[in-house]
Design a protein around this motif. Structure first.
Motif, PDB file in Angstrom:
ATOM      1  N   LYS A  69       0.839  -1.212   0.000  1.00 47.85           N
ATOM      2  CA  LYS A  69       0.000   0.000   0.000  1.00 47.85           C
ATOM      3  C   LYS A  69       0.869   1.255   0.000  1.00 47.85           C
ATOM      4  O   LYS A  69       0.602   2.205  -0.734  1.00 47.85           O
ATOM      5  N   GLY A  71       3.878   1.521  -1.096  1.00 47.89           N
ATOM      6  CA  GLY A  71       4.491   1.617  -2.427  1.00 47.89           C
ATOM      7  C   GLY A  71       3.534   2.212  -3.442  1.00 47.89           C
ATOM      8  O   GLY A  71       3.917   3.065  -4.256  1.00 47.89           O
ATOM      9  N   PHE A  72       2.285   1.797  -3.378  1.00 42.91           N
ATOM     10  CA  PHE A  72       1.268   2.355  -4.273  1.00 42.91           C
ATOM     11  C   PHE A  72       1.073   3.844  -4.002  1.00 42.91           C
ATOM     12  O   PHE A  72       0.978   4.656  -4.930  1.00 42.91           O
ATOM     13  N   PHE A  74       3.298   5.855  -2.756  1.00 42.53           N
ATOM     14  CA  PHE A  74       4.501   6.530  -3.256  1.00 42.53           C
ATOM     15  C   PHE A  74       4.366   6.817  -4.756  1.00 42.53           C
ATOM     16  O   PHE A  74       4.659   7.929  -5.203  1.00 42.53           O
ATOM     17  N   ILE A  75       3.916   5.838  -5.497  1.00 44.39           N
ATOM     18  CA  ILE A  75       3.773   5.996  -6.946  1.00 44.39           C
ATOM     19  C   ILE A  75       2.699   7.026  -7.301  1.00 44.39           C
ATOM     20  O   ILE A  75       2.874   7.823  -8.216  1.00 44.39           O
ATOM     21  N   THR A  76       1.606   7.036  -6.555  1.00 45.38           N
ATOM     22  CA  THR A  76       0.474   7.898  -6.912  1.00 45.38           C
ATOM     23  C   THR A  76       0.465   9.258  -6.228  1.00 45.38           C
ATOM     24  O   THR A  76      -0.092  10.208  -6.762  1.00 45.38           O
ATOM     25  N   ARG A  77       1.071   9.360  -5.013  1.00 47.95           N
ATOM     26  CA  ARG A  77       0.990  10.628  -4.280  1.00 47.95           C
ATOM     27  C   ARG A  77       2.303  11.158  -3.758  1.00 47.95           C
ATOM     28  O   ARG A  77       2.329  12.224  -3.151  1.00 47.95           O
ATOM     29  N   GLY A  78       3.393  10.407  -3.895  1.00 50.66           N
ATOM     30  CA  GLY A  78       4.698  10.932  -3.520  1.00 50.66           C
ATOM     31  C   GLY A  78       5.263  10.382  -2.227  1.00 50.66           C
ATOM     32  O   GLY A  78       4.633   9.592  -1.523  1.00 50.66           O
ATOM     33  N   ALA A  79       6.472  10.834  -1.926  1.00 52.79           N
ATOM     34  CA  ALA A  79       7.262  10.289  -0.816  1.00 52.79           C
ATOM     35  C   ALA A  79       6.670  10.608   0.555  1.00 52.79           C
ATOM     36  O   ALA A  79       6.665   9.747   1.442  1.00 52.79           O
ATOM     37  N   ALA A  82       3.679   8.497   1.149  1.00 55.46           N
ATOM     38  CA  ALA A  82       4.112   7.105   1.341  1.00 55.46           C
ATOM     39  C   ALA A  82       4.679   6.907   2.743  1.00 55.46           C
ATOM     40  O   ALA A  82       4.418   5.877   3.383  1.00 55.46           O
TER      41      ALA A  82
END
Length: 170
Positions: A69, A71-72, A74-79, A82
């Motif tokens: 979750k 990781g997802f 991070f990909i969609t909303r940033g560090a 995440a």
């Protein structure tokens, strides 16, 4: 806990629970914002899938879902998002596992869900206070505790209704 499964079956089941968490997160993002003038307060519907993993799959699978979750996110909303997701998720799962270990069958899903949601918010608060060191954020803390209580009640209630569908996955 789900009957003993081989590694492949557990991996597939964990993946399906993760996919369910993603769908629930997307559905929650499509819902209108809560009429609360506080940023970041939401029910955390994807945590229903994480709770199911804690209660019925096992520790390793629950932590795996939380990591995926994050990781997802991070990909969609940033560090930063995440880091919030990962810290809140890991702390939440850890608290629920400890409570399950200490109280065994004497604790309800509602109580576990409330503790999980509150500690998810506490984990996120820790990250935010580290990132924004110069800001006084303690006034926001009671809001997070109250919203965690409400979110725990909502997610526990929804888990009860969704549980038959999850059980069909297993």
């Amino acid at each position: 806990m789900i009957q003993k499964k081989n590694k492949t079956q557990m991996m597939v089941l964990t993946s399906m629970i993760f996919a369910t968490a993603i769908v629930l997160a997307i559905v929650e993002n499509m819902l209108p914002a809560l009429p609360i003038p506080v940023p970041g307060v939401k029910f955390g519907l994807s945590n229903i899938a994480v709770m199911y993993a804690v209660f019925f799959l096992g520790r390793k699978e629950a932590y795996t879902v939380a990591l995926l979750k994050a990781g997802f996110v991070f990909i969609t909303r940033g560090a930063v998002a995440a880091a919030l997701s990962l810290t809140g998720g890991v702390l939440s799962i850890t608290v629920m596992i400890v409570l399950l270990f200490v109280f065994k069958d004497k604790i309800t899903y509602l109580v576990l869900s409330i503790f999980g949601a509150v500690f998810h918010n506490i984990g996120q608060f820790i990250v935010i206070t580290v990132i924004y060191t110069g800001m006084n954020l303690w006034a926001y803390f009671p809001v997070l505790l109250i919203s965690g209580l409400a979110a725990g009640i909502v997610t526990s209630t929804l888990l009860r209704f969704i549980m038959p569908a999850f059980n069909r996955l297993a």
